[in-house]
Design a protein around this motif. Structure first.
Motif, PDB file in Angstrom:
ATOM      1  N   LEU A 101      -9.104  -1.549  -0.009  1.00 38.03           N
ATOM      2  CA  LEU A 101      -9.233  -0.460   0.962  1.00 38.03           C
ATOM      3  C   LEU A 101      -8.271  -0.625   2.135  1.00 38.03           C
ATOM      4  O   LEU A 101      -7.935   0.363   2.810  1.00 38.03           O
ATOM      5  CB  LEU A 101     -10.666  -0.390   1.480  1.00 38.03           C
ATOM      6  N   MET A 155      -9.139   5.860   4.256  1.00 38.46           N
ATOM      7  CA  MET A 155     -10.367   5.849   3.463  1.00 38.46           C
ATOM      8  C   MET A 155     -11.349   4.785   3.932  1.00 38.46           C
ATOM      9  O   MET A 155     -12.540   4.852   3.634  1.00 38.46           O
ATOM     10  CB  MET A 155     -10.060   5.595   1.984  1.00 38.46           C
ATOM     11  N   LEU A 169      -5.305   8.102  -4.857  1.00 41.35           N
ATOM     12  CA  LEU A 169      -6.748   8.172  -4.607  1.00 41.35           C
ATOM     13  C   LEU A 169      -7.535   8.186  -5.914  1.00 41.35           C
ATOM     14  O   LEU A 169      -8.629   7.603  -5.997  1.00 41.35           O
ATOM     15  CB  LEU A 169      -7.081   9.414  -3.780  1.00 41.35           C
ATOM     16  N   ALA A 212     -16.147   5.320   1.207  1.00 44.44           N
ATOM     17  CA  ALA A 212     -14.762   5.491   0.785  1.00 44.44           C
ATOM     18  C   ALA A 212     -14.670   6.329  -0.489  1.00 44.44           C
ATOM     19  O   ALA A 212     -13.758   7.158  -0.638  1.00 44.44           O
ATOM     20  CB  ALA A 212     -14.127   4.112   0.551  1.00 44.44           C
ATOM     21  N   ARG A 271     -15.076   9.901   0.563  1.00 43.07           N
ATOM     22  CA  ARG A 271     -13.874  10.413   1.236  1.00 43.07           C
ATOM     23  C   ARG A 271     -12.768  10.716   0.232  1.00 43.07           C
ATOM     24  O   ARG A 271     -12.030  11.698   0.374  1.00 43.07           O
ATOM     25  CB  ARG A 271     -13.399   9.384   2.258  1.00 43.07           C
ATOM     26  N   ALA A 272     -12.636   9.863  -0.771  1.00 36.85           N
ATOM     27  CA  ALA A 272     -11.593  10.092  -1.773  1.00 36.85           C
ATOM     28  C   ALA A 272     -11.919  11.292  -2.653  1.00 36.85           C
ATOM     29  O   ALA A 272     -11.021  12.065  -3.030  1.00 36.85           O
ATOM     30  CB  ALA A 272     -11.419   8.836  -2.625  1.00 36.85           C
TER      31      ALA A 272
END
Length: 603
Positions: free
Chosen positions: A70, A76, A117, A150, A153-154
């Motif tokens: 990350l 992210m 991503l 994360a 978000r991706a």
């Protein structure tokens, strides 16, 4: 070999170095760590060259910490909450080879494209699948929260995941940090996913408030929801229906299912009253009527009648009788508004509301108080309703008088008699009201109404119809004609002798022929049936007498030596009894036996 492996790695030939590393003799922790570092360095090299899928594959083979991966996606990543930078799951604690800090790839700057991503999602989901859904360790729980955030978000980046992937992810077990997920979803305008995030974290008030704002003030949202918006009142109804009942889930302080339903159904009732009714109808368990009914009457009075009608139909005898009284009064108010609105009002024409009121007054499941309701209905209108209320309190003569003299409708009067007669067949006879007749002689009561001395003189111009006007008959003659029609159609349910007494003496005999023929035919049939029954019973009686005579013809011989089968004393001149198997016993011996022991009856 070890030197060759290191030389290949420094020259960037990681695949050959990894293959050669597998040829090293023995297997110890140092070799495992060396192989892991080769995968890690190869992953960073691939990442730098833009081969993101293979890079993530080698990050997995290197058992890399997800925070190290990350770190390559700063947009992210989320810092662990309330943790120092050196805790086991922070990116600063990533292991690096001694003396080699230059192999790491440079982080991607925002905005990140979909391809890297998508590769990141594959890696993070594989790591997440290998982790317990509910880890016990606090550090691991923090790590799962950061990784899940994360992932979310991706997923909301266009092209990084399949459509609907974010919603499916939030539908399952996840550890997304609520505040971080909320900020990301708001920024992306992913309001449906945000509602689901609130739902899975029991943040129901926030979800319902968001749904309200999306419907009432969509242009105030940045970005605004799509058009046409899916966030209609039905979306709020679906959410409220899905709320768990008390005790099944944790609500925010001072919140409960019923409180939220009452609060957020207000704007739904204002915006779409039918959706509000659908909400209350779909709730399980339903809201108490004493709470829901005043709420609906306050915010959507136009549908309060429909709501209560549906609720009573669904709840049946569970609902208190007072709510049945309330529904009758609401029906009455609605019909009175129709009467007061002007226009042509016809007593025998029924609007939809009035049709429903008549059906409710007649329904066996209705539990209102007819005496109370009778005092509320007008005396100069709504005569059908008044007749049904009189039926409820067994005032049959008064009800039939309304049908005959107020409404001038013989069909309604006969339908009333048929209904009362059919109900009397399956119920115990109730005490009759003085002068009103009973259900058993309801047709005789109808005759009395038709043949009363002043029947033809009652001029009650309620429906604008005069008895006999169509046939040019005097009202008195028209009444007699209707009475004769009742006699001919229902002669099997009327006491003929009593009916003949009621008829005027000047009635022509020819007009009584249909009734008399039917009555005589019924009497003859009843006489024949009685004769057949008498013959059958006589035959049965003769068969019983024949069997009895055969039993009496049985005989036994008592000798001086014949002894009782029980006490073994001689029978002599004592009273005796004989069993079917010819055993002879003293009568007193049988009497002394217990009742259950005398299984075979003696004679």
């Amino acid at each position: 070999l070890a030197e060759q492996v290191e030389q290949l790695a420094r020259s960037g030939e990681f695949e050959e170095a990894i293959s050669l590393c597998h040829l090293l003799p023995g297997e110890d922790s140092a070799q495992s760590e060396a192989r892991r570092m080769l995968h890690l360095r190869f992953a960073h090299s691939l990442f730098t060259s833009g081969d993101f899928a293979d890079a993530m594959h080698h990050f997995s083979l290197a058992s890399s910490d997800p925070f190290e991966v990350l770190a390559l996606f700063p947009s992210m990543a989320v810092l662990p909450p309330n943790r120092s930078a050196g805790h086991p799951y922070s990116q600063q604690s990533s292991q690096r080879p001694p003396g080699d800090d230059d192999f790491k790839a440079a982080p991607l700057q925002a905005p990140v494209k979909a391809a890297p991503l998508a590769a990141l999602l594959t890696y993070l989901q594989a790591w997440r699948d290998a982790t317990s859904a509910h880890p016990a360790n606090q550090d691991l729980r923090d790590a799962c929260g950061i990784v899940d955030t994360a992932i979310l978000r991706a997923m909301i980046v266009p092209g990084a995941a399949e459509p609907g992937a974010a919603m499916a992810f939030l539908d399952g077990a996840h550890s997304v940090i609520p505040d971080e997920g909320e900020a990301a979803l708001l920024a992306a305008g992913r309001y449906a996913e945000l509602v689901q995030l609130y739902r899975t974290n029991n943040m129901h008030r926030r979800a319902l408030e968001l749904l309200r704002r999306l419907f009432q003030h969509p242009l105030d949202m940045h970005p605004p929801p799509p058009y046409p918006s899916p966030f209609t009142p039905q979306a709020t109804v679906d959410y409220l229906v899905g709320l768990p009942a008390a005790g099944e889930a944790t609500f925010e302080p001072d919140d409960s299912r019923d409180r939220l339903v009452l609060e957020y159904s207000r704007w739904v009732l204002d915006a779409d009253a039918q959706q509000g009714l659908a909400l209350f109808a779909r709730m399980h368990p339903p809201l108490p009527l004493e709470v829901a009914l005043p709420h609906v009457k306050s915010h959507a009075p136009a549908v309060a009648l429909e709501y209560l009608e549906k609720e009573l139909a669904a709840r049946g005898h569970i609902a208190h009788p007072e709510f049945h009284n309330e529904l009758v009064m609401m029906f009455l108010e609605a019909v009175n508004r129709e009467r007061a609105a002007g226009g042509a009002w016809a007593e025998l024409q029924h609007s939809p509301v009035r049709t429903r009121m008549l059906a409710f007054l007649q329904a066996p499941a209705s539990r209102f108080a007819p005496e109370r309701m009778l005092a509320r209905f007008p005396v100069d209108a709504l005569f059908e309703e008044r007749a049904l209320l009189l039926w409820r309190i067994r005032r049959h003569r008064s009800a039939l008088t309304i049908y005959v003299h107020r409404l001038r409708d013989p069909a309604l009067a006969e339908a009333y008699c048929q209904r009362v007669h059919a109900a009397a067949g399956g119920e115990e006879e109730q005490e009759a009201v003085d002068g009103e007749g009973t259900a058993a002689d309801i047709y005789s009561v109808l005759l009395q109404v038709y043949l009363a001395e002043d029947a033809g003189e009652k001029v009650l111009d309620t429906v604008g119809i005069r008895w006999g006007a169509a046939d040019g008959l005097h009202p008195r003659q028209a009444m007699i004609q209707e009475a004769l029609g009742v006699l001919s159609r229902h002669q099997d349910r009327i006491d003929g002798e009593r009916a003949l007494v009621l008829l005027p003496s000047e009635t022509p005999l020819c007009r009584l022929l249909p009734f008399l023929e039917g009555m005589i035919r019924a009497r003859s049939e009843a006489r024949r049936n009685a004769s057949v029954v008498k013959s059958l019973r006589r035959y049965e009686h003769l068969k019983v007498r024949e069997a009895m005579i055969q039993c009496h013809q049985r005989s036994v011989t008592i000798t001086a030596e014949r002894a009782c089968a029980m006490c073994h004393k001689r029978i002599s001149n004592s009273v005796f009894a004989v069993y079917p198997d010819d055993r002879i016993v003293h009568y007193n011996c049988i009497q002394s036996l217990p009742r259950s022991a005398n299984g075979n009856k003696a004679t």
